[in-house]
Design an enzyme around this catalytic site. Structure first.
Site, short mmCIF file in Angstrom:
data_model
loop_
_atom_site.label_atom_id
_atom_site.label_comp_id
_atom_site.label_asym_id
_atom_site.label_seq_id
_atom_site.Cartn_x
_atom_site.Cartn_y
_atom_site.Cartn_z
N ASP A 1 0.87 -1.14 0.01
CA ASP A 1 -0.19 -0.15 -0.02
C ASP A 1 1.00 1.36 0.04
O ASP A 1 2.00 1.10 0.20
CB ASP A 1 -0.95 -0.04 1.30
CG ASP A 1 -1.76 1.22 1.46
OD1 ASP A 1 -2.54 1.56 0.30
OD2 ASP A 1 -1.81 2.00 2.40
N ASP B 1 0.03 5.15 1.24
CA ASP B 1 -0.10 6.07 2.25
C ASP B 1 0.18 5.36 3.50
O ASP B 1 -0.65 4.26 3.65
CB ASP B 1 -1.47 6.63 2.19
CG ASP B 1 -1.29 7.79 1.16
OD1 ASP B 1 -0.22 8.26 0.43
OD2 ASP B 1 -2.64 8.29 0.69
N ARG C 1 -11.96 8.52 -2.39
CA ARG C 1 -12.18 9.91 -2.38
C ARG C 1 -13.59 10.17 -2.21
O ARG C 1 -13.91 10.85 -1.30
CB ARG C 1 -11.58 10.63 -3.41
CG ARG C 1 -11.61 12.11 -3.08
CD ARG C 1 -11.05 12.81 -4.56
NE ARG C 1 -9.80 12.29 -4.94
CZ ARG C 1 -9.26 12.49 -6.10
NH1 ARG C 1 -9.91 13.04 -7.03
NH2 ARG C 1 -8.04 11.80 -6.23
#
Length: 220
Positions: A8, A10, A48
């Site tokens: 991953d 972040d 998002r």
């Protein structure tokens, strides 16, 4: 055999949590609703638009889809402006050492992230050259905990799920990795997740333990 490690982005390779928090808080303040760091934690590993819903659930009014898209775009513009400050120094401790060790062992290294900003972040932190496969939010339809991002990374790398290890710091990411049929190494906020196969506080902490991880794959 362990042939591919899918990271991953972040919270595992680079920490941009503070930038996301500041950008979402600016949107919340514009709407006149509170936004806390606990709210920000709930946005880990999701898309998002799903992150926007965390902000909007405290707002008394409803929003059209066009309004939601506009708010999400505004947040991303704020976030991308902050990304210009990222540099090589922003790679988390242990990342470059881990990538170098995996390359020496002939393991394919990949990124599986729901973020559409993945290519820019990898470029600014100079981590892109260390990744042979990159799958980001630009390549997928479903965000985590759906397994698509990891399944696609494994396919592009050319390995079966049982030959891949996912490295994640979010609960949704751990679930996505397991749903893809892969083993999961949980770090950071996900280090206590009982679904993960391996658990460490940080990626740097795993460095002395990779022989054990490789052995676990060989014995499967």
């Amino acid at each position: 055999m362990l042939n591919c490690v899918i990271f991953d982005l972040d919270g595992v390779l680079v920490s941009t949590d503070e930038l996301h928090y500041r950008a979402w808080k600016a949107i919340a303040e514009k709407l006149g609703v509170p936004f806390t760091r606990q709210d920000n934690m709930r946005q880990r590993g999701v898309s998002r638009m799903e992150s926007l819903e965390v902000v909007l659930e405290k707002c008394p009014r409803t929003f059209t889809q066009d309004e939601k898209l506009a708010l999400a775009t505004e947040k991303n513009d704020l976030y991308r402006a902050m990304l210009t400050d990222l540099s090589r120094a922003d790679a988390l401790p242990g990342v470059r050492e881990t990538l170098a060790m995996l390359r020496e062992r002939g393991v394919v290294t990949a990124v599986g992230s729901s973020s559409k900003n993945t290519p820019e972040i990898l470029q600014r932190t100079e981590l892109g050259d260390g990744m042979q496969v990159v799958v980001s939010g630009l390549d997928i339809t479903h965000s985590k905990p759906h397994p698509e991002v990891f399944a696609k990374a494994g396919e592009r790398a050319g390995f079966a799920p049982q030959q891949c290890l996912v490295v994640e710091d979010a609960e949704t990411g751990v679930r996505a990795g397991k749903a893809a049929g892969m083993r999961v190494l949980a770090v950071g906020a996900a280090k206590d997740n009982s679904e993960a196969d391996f658990r460490f506080a940080t990626l740097a902490e795993t460095l002395p333990h990779w022989d054990e991880i490789f052995s676990a794959f060989e014995q499967a």
